[in-house]
Design a protein around this motif. Structure first.
Motif, mmCIF file in Angstrom:
data_model
loop_
_atom_site.group_PDB
_atom_site.id
_atom_site.type_symbol
_atom_site.label_atom_id
_atom_site.label_comp_id
_atom_site.label_asym_id
_atom_site.label_seq_id
_atom_site.Cartn_x
_atom_site.Cartn_y
_atom_site.Cartn_z
ATOM 1 N N ALA A 28 0.935 -1.247 -0.068
ATOM 2 C CA ALA A 28 -0.027 0.105 0.110
ATOM 3 C C ALA A 28 0.806 1.224 0.014
ATOM 4 O O ALA A 28 0.287 2.306 0.038
ATOM 5 C CB ALA A 28 -0.956 -0.057 1.245
ATOM 6 N N LEU A 29 2.226 1.073 0.055
ATOM 7 C CA LEU A 29 3.146 2.420 0.024
ATOM 8 C C LEU A 29 3.004 2.874 -1.450
ATOM 9 O O LEU A 29 2.764 2.487 -2.470
ATOM 10 C CB LEU A 29 4.554 2.013 0.218
ATOM 11 N N GLN A 30 3.246 4.219 -1.481
ATOM 12 C CA GLN A 30 3.245 4.917 -2.725
ATOM 13 C C GLN A 30 4.039 6.263 -2.539
ATOM 14 O O GLN A 30 4.040 6.747 -1.448
ATOM 15 C CB GLN A 30 1.530 5.166 -3.089
ATOM 16 N N VAL A 31 4.306 6.731 -3.890
ATOM 17 C CA VAL A 31 4.919 7.972 -3.827
ATOM 18 C C VAL A 31 3.809 9.060 -3.733
ATOM 19 O O VAL A 31 2.827 9.104 -4.436
ATOM 20 C CB VAL A 31 5.912 8.038 -5.198
ATOM 21 N N GLY A 32 4.033 10.186 -3.017
ATOM 22 C CA GLY A 32 3.152 11.084 -2.692
ATOM 23 C C GLY A 32 2.042 10.740 -1.808
ATOM 24 O O GLY A 32 0.962 11.321 -2.052
ATOM 25 N N PHE A 33 2.162 10.094 -1.056
ATOM 26 C CA PHE A 33 0.950 9.495 -0.228
ATOM 27 C C PHE A 33 0.439 10.705 0.554
ATOM 28 O O PHE A 33 -1.193 10.568 0.486
ATOM 29 C CB PHE A 33 1.355 8.395 0.700
ATOM 30 N N TYR A 34 1.177 11.628 1.023
ATOM 31 C CA TYR A 34 0.397 12.761 1.667
ATOM 32 C C TYR A 34 0.158 13.853 0.945
ATOM 33 O O TYR A 34 -0.316 14.920 1.594
ATOM 34 C CB TYR A 34 1.617 13.034 2.600
ATOM 35 N N ARG A 35 0.232 13.686 -0.485
ATOM 36 C CA ARG A 35 -0.252 14.838 -1.125
ATOM 37 C C ARG A 35 -1.980 15.164 -0.994
ATOM 38 O O ARG A 35 -2.754 14.512 -1.101
ATOM 39 C CB ARG A 35 -0.229 14.587 -2.820
ATOM 40 N N GLY A 36 -2.222 16.293 -0.690
ATOM 41 C CA GLY A 36 -3.525 16.716 -0.170
ATOM 42 C C GLY A 36 -4.083 16.535 1.231
ATOM 43 O O GLY A 36 -5.162 16.723 1.339
ATOM 44 N N VAL A 43 4.212 17.987 3.206
ATOM 45 C CA VAL A 43 4.781 17.311 4.255
ATOM 46 C C VAL A 43 6.364 17.042 4.015
ATOM 47 O O VAL A 43 7.263 16.943 4.732
ATOM 48 C CB VAL A 43 4.162 15.886 4.618
ATOM 49 N N GLU A 44 6.805 16.472 2.732
ATOM 50 C CA GLU A 44 7.994 16.291 2.444
ATOM 51 C C GLU A 44 8.983 17.552 2.412
ATOM 52 O O GLU A 44 10.147 17.530 2.755
ATOM 53 C CB GLU A 44 8.075 15.738 1.246
ATOM 54 N N MET A 45 8.394 18.506 1.887
ATOM 55 C CA MET A 45 9.119 19.937 2.071
ATOM 56 C C MET A 45 9.403 20.494 3.553
ATOM 57 O O MET A 45 10.525 20.831 3.881
ATOM 58 C CB MET A 45 8.603 21.017 1.304
ATOM 59 N N ILE A 46 8.506 20.095 4.469
ATOM 60 C CA ILE A 46 8.611 20.393 5.814
ATOM 61 C C ILE A 46 10.019 19.678 6.365
ATOM 62 O O ILE A 46 10.758 20.248 7.200
ATOM 63 C CB ILE A 46 7.274 20.015 6.728
#
Length: 328
Positions: A28-36, A43-46
């Protein structure tokens, strides 16, 4: 920066895979999971901001964060169980007493909680922070997969049976990695303290002599750094694992070339360069031109070990303790 380079070299030697990570997804992992999922905040920039600020002050955080992720993933899977504070938690196990970087994850957690409380897992913060540190250290940038949830159990006794020691044999190491779904070249990250490899300098396998596979010049140099008298504070001295005197401050495959010259500090690493099952892989990495790609693929694979997703686990309020009551 030398410690950054040596740590990444050790990780890749046993975790390297020859694969392109583009388009891969583990469960269930994915790139960009926290987008939106965190309003307008990225999140990744923080997390990148927190890691960058620390890296500027201390470049050795690269090695520390890679090792932190490895020691977390290899015990209960990548579930941030290594972060929990308790009397008998993983933090208290002997192999983890020299782990660093906990405070960086705590700082990143506090930062993301300010934008979206109860959304980002501590397990994902470890993976994101390690990726950002590698990039800052010059090791290339790979896409980090997210969507992990945090574990509820952290026991010290689970550590010693899950992480191969520095004197482990090739078959023993292979068995441990195979149990995690990883192949024979997958790599364990270790710190080089005199107490870990001292037997190679003075009493290799109870022979009363140094390890004959170690370059004699290197052995003499290390004996000066790590004297036989264990009553001195030198017992905890550290040394550079990459013994290339002309190394540059960049993450590359120099350490493998040193192993091919019998200049490995840790027994398990030198054995990988000598053993017929792994020698060809070490030689291939030593001559590889796509080191960052191999490293990124290795980190993605390691980061998918036994992850908790969906309704499993929890999203911790604080990375040092499980929730009560939980968010979900």
């Amino acid at each position: 920066m030398k410690k950054v380079k040596q740590a990444v070299a050790l990780l890749i030697l046993r975790l390297c895979l020859l694969a392109n990570i583009a388009g891969l997804s583990h469960g269930a992992l994915q790139v960009g999971f926290y987008r939106g999922k965190c309003g307008i905040a990225d999140v990744e920039m923080i997390v990148a901001g927190v890691v960058t600020a620390r890296f500027i002050r201390d470049p050795t955080v690269v090695a520390a964060l890679i090792r932190l992720q490895f020691h977390d993933c290899f015990v209960n899977g990548c579930d941030a169980s290594i972060l929990i504070d308790a009397t008998n938690s993983e933090k208290t196990a002997i192999p983890n007493l020299t782990i660093r970087g906990y405070d960086i994850i705590d700082e990143a957690k506090a930062a993301v909680e300010g934008f979206c409380p109860g959304v980002v897992s501590c397990a994902d913060l470890i993976a994101i922070a390690a990726r950002d540190a590698v990039f800052l250290g010059g090791g290339g940038r790979y896409e980090v997969q997210t969507g992990r949830r945090d574990g509820l159990v952290s026991l010290a006794q689970s550590v010693s049976i899950s992480i191969p020691g520095p004197s482990a044999s090739i078959p023993q190491t292979m068995a441990v990695f195979a149990n995690k779904g990883l192949n024979l070249t997958d790599m364990v990250l270790l710190m080089a303290h005199c107490s870990i490899f001292k037997d190679r300098l003075y009493n290799f396998r109870s022979t009363g002599r140094p390890d004959p596979t170690m370059d004699s010049f290197l052995a003499n140099k290390l004996r000066a750094r790590c004297p036989l008298d264990t009553t001195t504070t030198a017992a905890n001295n550290t040394v550079d694992l990459d013994q290339n005197p002309f190394q540059i401050p960049f993450l590359d495959n120099s350490y493998y070339r040193q192993l091919m010259l019998n200049r490995g500090v840790l027994e398990i690493d030198q054995e990988l360069a000598l053993h017929p099952l792994t020698r060809a892989t070490v030689m291939s990495i030593a001559n590889a031109l796509d080191f960052p790609i191999q490293f990124g693929a290795a980190m993605v694979k390691m980061g998918a070990i036994e992850v908790l997703t969906g309704m499993q686990g929890e999203i911790r309020r604080f990375c040092t303790a499980t929730n009560w009551p939980p968010f979900t």
